[in-house]
Design an enzyme around this catalytic site. Structure first.
Site, PDB file in Angstrom:
ATOM      1  N   LEU A 127      -4.568  33.807  30.940  1.00 25.43           N
ATOM      2  CA  LEU A 127      -2.982  33.296  30.568  1.00 25.43           C
ATOM      3  C   LEU A 127      -3.131  32.157  29.449  1.00 25.43           C
ATOM      4  CD1 LEU A 127      -0.027  33.497  30.890  1.00 25.43           C
ATOM      5  CD2 LEU A 127      -0.232  31.530  32.550  1.00 25.43           C
TER       6      LEU A 127
ATOM      7  N   ASN B  65       0.555  29.612  39.201  1.00 24.99           N
ATOM      8  CA  ASN B  65       1.183  30.115  40.277  1.00 24.99           C
ATOM      9  C   ASN B  65       1.126  29.223  41.415  1.00 24.99           C
ATOM     10  OD1 ASN B  65       2.575  32.636  39.374  1.00 24.99           O
ATOM     11  ND2 ASN B  65       0.590  33.924  39.983  1.00 24.99           N
TER      12      ASN B  65
ATOM     13  N   LYS C 293       9.940  31.889  43.199  1.00 26.69           N
ATOM     14  CA  LYS C 293       8.783  32.596  42.897  1.00 26.69           C
ATOM     15  C   LYS C 293       7.296  32.299  43.918  1.00 26.69           C
ATOM     16  CE  LYS C 293       5.824  33.798  38.970  1.00 26.69           C
ATOM     17  NZ  LYS C 293       4.513  33.318  38.773  1.00 26.69           N
TER      18      LYS C 293
ATOM     19  N   ASN D 227       1.603  47.677  39.594  1.00 30.59           N
ATOM     20  CA  ASN D 227       0.718  46.384  39.436  1.00 30.59           C
ATOM     21  C   ASN D 227      -0.511  46.261  40.556  1.00 30.59           C
ATOM     22  OD1 ASN D 227       1.919  45.399  37.261  1.00 30.59           O
ATOM     23  ND2 ASN D 227       2.127  43.561  37.803  1.00 30.59           N
TER      24      ASN D 227
ATOM     25  N   SER E 128      -1.767  43.278  42.075  1.00 26.62           N
ATOM     26  CA  SER E 128      -1.436  41.880  42.155  1.00 26.62           C
ATOM     27  C   SER E 128      -2.724  40.940  41.773  1.00 26.62           C
ATOM     28  CB  SER E 128      -1.035  41.356  43.449  1.00 26.62           C
ATOM     29  OG  SER E 128      -2.050  41.060  44.405  1.00 26.62           O
ATOM     30  N   SER E 129      -2.300  39.840  41.273  1.00 30.25           N
ATOM     31  CA  SER E 129      -3.624  39.015  40.932  1.00 30.25           C
ATOM     32  C   SER E 129      -4.721  38.506  41.874  1.00 30.25           C
ATOM     33  CB  SER E 129      -2.965  37.615  40.282  1.00 30.25           C
ATOM     34  OG  SER E 129      -2.107  36.959  41.102  1.00 30.25           O
TER      35      SER E 129
HETATM   36  N1  LIG Z   1      -3.281  36.381  33.974  1.00 25.88           N
HETATM   37  C1  LIG Z   1      -1.711  36.273  34.289  1.00 25.88           C
HETATM   38  O1  LIG Z   1      -1.164  37.343  33.570  1.00 25.88           O
HETATM   39  C2  LIG Z   1      -0.750  35.277  34.820  1.00 25.88           C
HETATM   40  C3  LIG Z   1      -1.669  34.120  35.453  1.00 25.88           C
HETATM   41  N2  LIG Z   1      -0.778  33.186  35.994  1.00 25.88           N
HETATM   42  C4  LIG Z   1      -1.315  32.205  36.647  1.00 25.88           C
HETATM   43  O2  LIG Z   1      -1.945  31.243  35.813  1.00 25.88           O
HETATM   44  C5  LIG Z   1      -3.079  30.691  36.456  1.00 25.88           C
HETATM   45  C6  LIG Z   1      -4.325  31.102  35.724  1.00 25.88           C
HETATM   46  O3  LIG Z   1      -4.428  32.442  35.936  1.00 25.88           O
HETATM   47  P1  LIG Z   1      -5.579  33.263  34.895  1.00 25.88           P
HETATM   48  O4  LIG Z   1      -5.425  33.200  33.499  1.00 25.88           O
HETATM   49  O5  LIG Z   1      -5.468  34.755  35.271  1.00 25.88           O
HETATM   50  O6  LIG Z   1      -6.973  32.863  35.556  1.00 25.88           O
HETATM   51  P2  LIG Z   1      -8.512  32.695  34.748  1.00 25.88           P
HETATM   52  O7  LIG Z   1      -9.452  32.753  35.970  1.00 25.88           O
HETATM   53  O8  LIG Z   1      -8.440  34.048  34.004  1.00 25.88           O
HETATM   54  O9  LIG Z   1      -8.288  31.591  33.852  1.00 25.88           O
HETATM   55  C7  LIG Z   1      -8.650  30.288  34.302  1.00 25.88           C
HETATM   56  C8  LIG Z   1      -9.755  29.818  33.169  1.00 25.88           C
HETATM   57  O10 LIG Z   1      -9.957  28.254  33.439  1.00 25.88           O
HETATM   58  C9  LIG Z   1     -11.370  28.053  33.144  1.00 25.88           C
HETATM   59  N3  LIG Z   1     -11.759  26.919  33.860  1.00 25.88           N
HETATM   60  C10 LIG Z   1     -11.501  26.514  34.992  1.00 25.88           C
HETATM   61  N4  LIG Z   1     -12.165  25.034  35.248  1.00 25.88           N
HETATM   62  C11 LIG Z   1     -12.359  24.702  33.848  1.00 25.88           C
HETATM   63  C12 LIG Z   1     -12.916  23.751  33.324  1.00 25.88           C
HETATM   64  N5  LIG Z   1     -13.021  22.623  34.228  1.00 25.88           N
HETATM   65  N6  LIG Z   1     -13.277  23.513  31.875  1.00 25.88           N
HETATM   66  C13 LIG Z   1     -13.091  24.626  31.374  1.00 25.88           C
HETATM   67  N7  LIG Z   1     -12.431  25.994  31.738  1.00 25.88           N
HETATM   68  C14 LIG Z   1     -12.313  25.802  32.996  1.00 25.88           C
HETATM   69  C15 LIG Z   1     -12.030  29.379  34.094  1.00 25.88           C
HETATM   70  O11 LIG Z   1     -13.473  29.432  34.034  1.00 25.88           O
HETATM   71  P3  LIG Z   1     -14.048  29.785  35.306  1.00 25.88           P
HETATM   72  O12 LIG Z   1     -13.445  31.061  35.878  1.00 25.88           O
HETATM   73  O13 LIG Z   1     -15.606  30.074  34.632  1.00 25.88           O
HETATM   74  O14 LIG Z   1     -14.116  28.627  36.349  1.00 25.88           O
HETATM   75  C16 LIG Z   1     -11.113  30.700  33.804  1.00 25.88           C
HETATM   76  O15 LIG Z   1     -11.761  30.936  32.483  1.00 25.88           O
HETATM   77  C17 LIG Z   1      -3.133  31.009  37.749  1.00 25.88           C
HETATM   78  O16 LIG Z   1      -2.319  30.146  38.478  1.00 25.88           O
HETATM   79  C18 LIG Z   1      -2.357  32.522  37.782  1.00 25.88           C
HETATM   80  O17 LIG Z   1      -1.652  32.663  39.012  1.00 25.88           O
HETATM   81  C19 LIG Z   1       0.667  33.423  36.053  1.00 25.88           C
HETATM   82  C20 LIG Z   1       1.041  34.359  35.305  1.00 25.88           C
HETATM   83  C21 LIG Z   1       0.611  35.445  34.670  1.00 25.88           C
HETATM   84  C1  LIG Z   2       4.615  39.080  40.239  1.00 20.79           C
HETATM   85  C2  LIG Z   2       3.276  39.522  40.767  1.00 20.79           C
HETATM   86  C3  LIG Z   2       3.285  39.642  42.200  1.00 20.79           C
HETATM   87  C4  LIG Z   2       3.019  40.477  39.824  1.00 20.79           C
HETATM   88  O1  LIG Z   2       1.824  41.146  40.440  1.00 20.79           O
HETATM   89  C5  LIG Z   2       2.168  38.304  40.308  1.00 20.79           C
HETATM   90  O2  LIG Z   2       2.755  37.211  40.041  1.00 20.79           O
HETATM   91  C6  LIG Z   2       1.088  38.244  40.785  1.00 20.79           C
HETATM   92  O3  LIG Z   2       0.275  39.328  40.637  1.00 20.79           O
HETATM   93  O4  LIG Z   2       0.371  37.087  40.690  1.00 20.79           O
END
Ligand SMILES: NC(=O)C1=CN([C@@H]2O[C@H](COP(=O)(O)OP(=O)(O)OC[C@H]3O[C@@H](n4cnc5c(N)ncnc54)[C@H](OP(=O)(O)O)[C@@H]3O)[C@@H](O)[C@H]2O)C=CC1
Ligand SMILES: CC(C)(CO)C(=O)C(=O)O
Length: 293
Positions: free
Chosen positions: A11, A96, A177, A244, A246-247
């Site tokens: 994200l 989230n 949410k 989907n 889910s995450s």
């Molecule tokens: N992906 C999506 O489509 C969506 C995600 N979200 C929410 O967004 C949040 C992030 O999700 P997502 O992007 O999928 O997760 P990811 O694991 O892909 O991204 C988080 C990143 O942050 C890095 N990170 C953590 N700690 C550090 C640090 N101290 N210094 C540098 N980098 C760091 C992680 O590295 P490492 O893994 O090596 O620790 C990882 O690369 C979650 O809460 C998710 O639920 C919400 C909507 C959509």
């Molecule tokens: C909305 C939903 C449930 C979609 O998969 C989501 O936010 C997740 O997977 O974390």
């Protein structure tokens, strides 16, 4: 706007990449992702195609107008510690789960905004992120009400063509949410099924019960969220995202720790037996895998 994105994973890379079309963005993430971005830029593919050149590093810069926090919820305390010495005008969590904003606000000397995000993102390789769905960012004051800071951030997102709405009812939105994620994420992760599979009889009862328990906890916290609204929301999202994974299911499939503590775990207690059970089962799986103590 000068934006630091803390957590350049899926994200963070997507939103940071989109914001970098207009703003000065620094992505804080891991190697080799950050190295590749410095060498070749960040490639965004899928529903949005662009290549941008944000700064990328593994440590935080000394100052920024906005810190966008996009680490997994269990890393929020570490993110808050890392950002504590950065001079910021404000921070925004798009994670989230519940409790991220408070953790940040306790550590930062700047206003912390709350947000939700329905854009879909997936890292596809070093320096590359896929936009798996164009959604919407909703942001506002974490305690609700009007916020000039949120308006300013909303305008900056608009300028970068990120679909954004500024809302004055973030507490209700975060609880709604949470009801959706509590009802969908843990059941799909445990049953290893796509979101749409929860619309069947038995699993559907678990999904709806988890959402109702979250609504009750929201009301106990002073937020008006009816059982009907929570159930309608979780059913609508399960239907709209039927295909989907889910995450949380993806985390389990990859053998990674889940965000259960800040989703179902937030309402974990005797008044919420369904969420208590879902939380206990996922924690047992994490413990067995050595992902938690
Ligand atoms: N992906 C999506 O489509 C969506 C995600 N979200 C929410 O967004 C949040 C992030 O999700 P997502 O992007 O999928 O997760 P990811 O694991 O892909 O991204 C988080 C990143 O942050 C890095 N990170 C953590 N700690 C550090 C640090 N101290 N210094 C540098 N980098 C760091 C992680 O590295 P490492 O893994 O090596 O620790 C990882 O690369 C979650 O809460 C998710 O639920 C919400 C909507 C959509
Ligand atoms: C909305 C939903 C449930 C979609 O998969 C989501 O936010 C997740 O997977 O974390």
């Amino acid at each position: 706007m000068d934006v630091v994105v803390f957590g350049a994973g899926s994200l963070g890379s997507l939103l940071g990449g989109l914001l970098a079309r207009t703003h000065d963005v620094t992505l804080v993430g891991r190697r080799p992702h950050v190295d590749r971005i410095r060498e070749q830029g960040l490639r965004v593919s899928g529903a949005i195609e662009t290549t941008v050149g944000p700064d990328a590093r593994t440590d935080v810069p000394p100052s920024a107008d906005l810190a966008l926090v996009t680490v997994k919820a269990y890393d929020t305390p570490a993110a808050a510690r890392a950002l504590a010495d950065t001079s910021l005008d404000c921070a925004l969590s798009l994670q989230n789960g519940l409790g991220n904003e408070r953790t940040l606000a306790d550590a930062l000397d700047a206003p912390v905004l709350a947000g939700t995000c329905t854009y879909g993102a997936r890292l596809t390789g070093p320096g590359e992120v896929a936009c798996t769905g164009v959604g919407e960012v909703v942001l506002g004051a974490r305690e609700g009400g009007p916020s000039p800071v949120a308006e300013r951030v909303g305008r900056a997102f608009d300028e970068a063509d990120v679909v954004t709405r500024v809302a004055d009812d973030m507490p209700r939105r975060l609880w709604e949410k949470l009801a959706v994620n509590a009802g969908i994420n843990a059941p799909t992760a445990l049953a290893r099924v796509q979101n749409g599979a929860l619309l069947g009889h038995d699993a559907g009862d678990v999904m709806r019960a988890a959402a109702r328990e979250v609504a009750a906890a929201a009301r106990a916290d002073g937020v008006e969220l009816t059982d009907e609204t929570a159930v309608a929301a979780v059913e609508r999202v399960a239907d709209a995202t039927a295909d989907n994974r889910s995450s949380m299911l993806q985390d389990v499939e990859k053998g990674r720790r889940t965000e259960v503590d800040s989703i179902n775990g937030v309402v974990d207690g005797p008044d919420a037996p369904v969420n208590q059970t879902l939380t206990a089962l996922l924690r047992a799986w994490e413990r067995e895998r050595g992902l938690r103590r």
